[in-house]
Design an enzyme around this catalytic site. Structure first.
Site, PDB file in Angstrom:
ATOM      1  N   HIS A  81       5.082   9.312   1.981  1.00 30.71           N
ATOM      2  CA  HIS A  81       4.185   8.270   2.482  1.00 30.71           C
ATOM      3  C   HIS A  81       2.857   8.278   1.732  1.00 30.71           C
ATOM      4  O   HIS A  81       2.313   9.329   1.423  1.00 30.71           O
ATOM      5  CB  HIS A  81       3.936   8.479   3.978  1.00 30.71           C
ATOM      6  CG  HIS A  81       3.513   7.219   4.659  1.00 30.71           C
ATOM      7  ND1 HIS A  81       2.222   6.738   4.593  1.00 30.71           N
ATOM      8  CD2 HIS A  81       4.209   6.315   5.382  1.00 30.71           C
ATOM      9  CE1 HIS A  81       2.151   5.599   5.264  1.00 30.71           C
ATOM     10  NE2 HIS A  81       3.344   5.319   5.757  1.00 30.71           N
ATOM     11  N   HIS A  82       2.359   7.069   1.485  1.00 30.71           N
ATOM     12  CA  HIS A  82       1.104   6.909   0.766  1.00 30.71           C
ATOM     13  C   HIS A  82      -0.060   7.567   1.513  1.00 30.71           C
ATOM     14  O   HIS A  82      -1.072   7.938   0.907  1.00 30.71           O
ATOM     15  CB  HIS A  82       0.843   5.417   0.561  1.00 30.71           C
ATOM     16  CG  HIS A  82      -0.072   5.099  -0.569  1.00 30.71           C
ATOM     17  ND1 HIS A  82      -1.281   5.739  -0.740  1.00 30.71           N
ATOM     18  CD2 HIS A  82       0.036   4.234  -1.592  1.00 30.71           C
ATOM     19  CE1 HIS A  82      -1.875   5.248  -1.821  1.00 30.71           C
ATOM     20  NE2 HIS A  82      -1.081   4.339  -2.370  1.00 30.71           N
TER      21      HIS A  82
END
Lengths: 454, 454
Positions: A138-139
């Site tokens: 996930h960013h």
């Protein structure tokens, strides 16, 4: 755990099923000499048994349900490794095409917020005997550049080094340093974080910076089929080209390698848009993250970093003219930054990235012209042939986040004597995405022709 | 398109990443005699070329983004079949275990709302030479019972019938009839729809119905580890048992086959909860959807349908006592319904299902005792050996929707001379889900011992 910085939590907050906010990487490996039939099974078993795990891979949101309450990270003590680390196989006939199709599917699905926000697939069934690893994270935990650097950090330039960590692991004492989130885009993101909620003020300062230096405002991008609201499904395409071909064109034409890469992308985009009967009259504008770090500055000074707007000259039919225009646009951009004070640079990159952030909010796209047509990132990678526990790395292809209004992303990385391109597109808005690979190939050949190196 | 009925739209509205609202089915097939190496590739190609598609497989939400605006269905004219119909493969060693692991992953991910809400995987790589098909479809389009019936409708009892439609197709003129949404759970759902927003009023009427008939209120379920908020990841397990073994126990003990099946589940749940140190003192309560349709009533009368609460007698150590208690509970339940007027029956099932619906709203679970501990559905299936274009159907295993507070579901279907069990669990809340298969096997053997048929 400490409070989650807004630069982390904003990626959780804006995520919807139409906008998964993870980045990915597809690695392609050759098995070591003498690898037997059980090589992958043994590899998987040894990875499942390893207790080497970088701290960030144990982080999950403290409050998983999608509310404004994502303010703290929690640490997952009993991580279910065989949930995160998956064994997968290609269907017949096991070509790269099947690998890209599977990668497209995996890149389309949301990560489970009740667990640390990552998945890694070990993939068998390539008919040429190679194997692949697709990783996604996930960013909010790692931006694309950090994720690529992290993966590179698990490799070795020594084929006999069999102590390489798992894709979620870390190399001993260097771990502490690598936990620092010092990548390019992330730093830009932090800038946005600092100005969240006060964008008009920041814009005012940046405008004044332009006026003071008598600089022109960044170019205006045309509307295109790439700048539309997107769906949740993705298409991913990837291919490598020899770095030497790009180097030869740059050298013969007096441009930079990055200029040549941008010209390859510009030529491919022009051909693709013509094929789709969708080429706008005005040239496409790319947002190009760049590092302006001075050589003498330590790694910790992440301030001289920004995002340039580049005129891709897709209105010009001649490949040589296009390259010249791109090169001019890029050096104007660079000059612009170098004339600014560090604070002004920071503000300016803040503005560009802020526009990116805003477009992630559903509903914002429709009525305004896009600030740029797509992001093209060129992330520096390893200079020599790399290995992972004896397996030679043939390619490392980045898969990126898309946003409403940004239905296509091209990210490439250098890898030894190759350039590895990863193209991520909205499956609905960008039909026949894989044709961009042929168009890139054609564009490269045309640039060689124009530069007289073929 | 007409307005979407609330019974459709509610499944779109309550869906979150923690609560995917699709149902699934895993079919296991033996290849026809003489099938060559290219059998699956040819099969896939012929399916991709077929233009047989049932209307419901072209429906997508008119407004894909998750708002209250899901009021109309739209028809997808240019459906991208190779997005919906996927080719997949098992990794080595290609056992049922790998198949269930992959099915678990597929059952965990959300469907793309920008497209018709279904996916079908053709799966190769089973080491025993069989192949499998996993299908998933959104509950807004089809409930689990309808989905199973739909799949059954694509099969034939004739191995030489090579005109079976694709899993998304339909058999010629029968199509119109099959579009009718007449399944058990769906009708109950419609009841809920009619009472949405007026549950208290409905509850009052149902309470009065109880009082009027001097009936006791349904039993109260204990709190268990199965009645907790759930995450988005699923685990799926499946296995078949010979129908004859269940029939023999029923016959020797004077109970129904459904009673025996419930007793199998009860025994397995008891063993599982003991193993997890989580068996409550009070017996578990199952919600069991049942058809009370009279034999003389036409298919269109869906009113005599309800959901019973069954005392699973998990507090009793003796398998024979448990079966007797379950059988008593089920016949009391049935009597209860048969004493009620059709309207009262409808209201009562409305209440039970309404509680199910309410528990799908995040945050409702935590502080109230569950209305029941799990749903156990027994869906009638084909009576003889079925084939799909010459491939013999070995098993058809239902994968269900889970809700907050309902972390486990057991759905089984009869299939020729077998009973096919599909068990769906929240991957986090129900650890080692696959052990329930062993426990079911043990429970069946114990029931045989108790009934003296072994």
């Amino acid at each position: 755990m400490p409070m989650m910085p807004v630069t982390d939590s904003m990626f959780l907050m804006v995520e919807t099923r139409e906008h998964p906010m993870h980045v990915g990487g597809l690695q392609l490996f050759r098995k070591p000499d003498g690898a037997g039939e059980d090589y992958l099974r043994d590899l998987r078993r040894s990875l499942l048994e390893s207790d080497n795990m970088r701290g960030v891979f144990r982080r999950r949101p403290g409050t998983p349900v999608n509310t404004v309450g994502h303010l703290r990270w929690a640490v997952e003590r009993e991580l279910e490794l065989d949930y995160h680390f998956r064994h997968s196989a290609l269907p017949q006939p096991g070509r790269i095409r099947e690998l890209l199709e599977l990668t497209s599917r995996w890149h389309s699905t949301l990560l489970d917020r009740h667990r640390p926000l990552w998945e890694t697939h070990l993939i068998e069934g390539l008919r040429d005997g190679r194997f692949a690893i697709y990783s996604k994270i996930h960013h909010a935990l790692m931006d694309g550049v950090s994720a690529l650097r992290h993966l590179q950090g698990t490799l070795s330039d020594d084929p006999s080094d069999l102590d390489c960590p798992p894709p979620w692991g870390t190399r001993g004492q260097a771990a502490g340093n690598r936990e620092r989130r010092g990548s390019l885009l992330n730093t830009a993101g932090k800038t946005f974080g600092q100005f969240a909620g006060m964008a008009p003020a920041a814009a005012k300062v940046a405008r004044e910076a332009f006026r003071e230096h008598r600089l022109t405002l960044p170019m205006q991008a045309p509307r295109t089929m790439l700048n539309v609201p997107i769906g949740g499904a993705r298409r991913f395409a990837a291919q490598s080209w020899p770095l030497e071909r790009v180097r030869a064109i740059a050298s013969a034409s007096g441009t930079s390698r990055n200029d040549v890469v941008l010209a390859m992308c510009a030529g491919a985009l022009r051909d693709y848009l013509i094929e789709q009967s969708a080429l706008p009259d005005a040239p496409l504008v790319a947002m190009v993250p760049v590092s302006l770090r001075r050589r003498d500055a330590g790694e910790a000074s992440g301030n001289n970093i920004g995002a340039l707007l580049c005129n891709l000259a897709t209105d010009l039919a001649d490949p040589g003219d296009r390259l010249a225009e791109i090169s001019t646009s890029m050096s104007n951009g660079k000059k612009l930054f170098s004339q600014l004070s560090p604070l002004q640079t920071l503000l300016l990159s803040g503005i560009n990235v802020a526009q990116l952030g805003v477009s992630a909010v559903p509903g914002v796209v429709s009525n305004t012209r896009p600030p740029f047509n797509l992001v093209i990132s060129h992330v520096p990678g390893p200079r020599s042939q790399m290995y992972w526990n004896g397996a030679a790395l043939d390619g490392i292809y980045p898969a990126s986040v898309l946003l409403d209004g940004q239905a296509l992303n091209i990210t490439l990385t250098s890898n030894g004597d190759k350039l590895d391109f990863g193209i991520t597109g909205c499956r609905r808005s960008v039909p026949h995405l894989q044709r961009l690979l042929n168009h890139l190939d054609t564009a490269l050949a045309e640039l060689e022709g124009a530069a007289g190196v073929r």
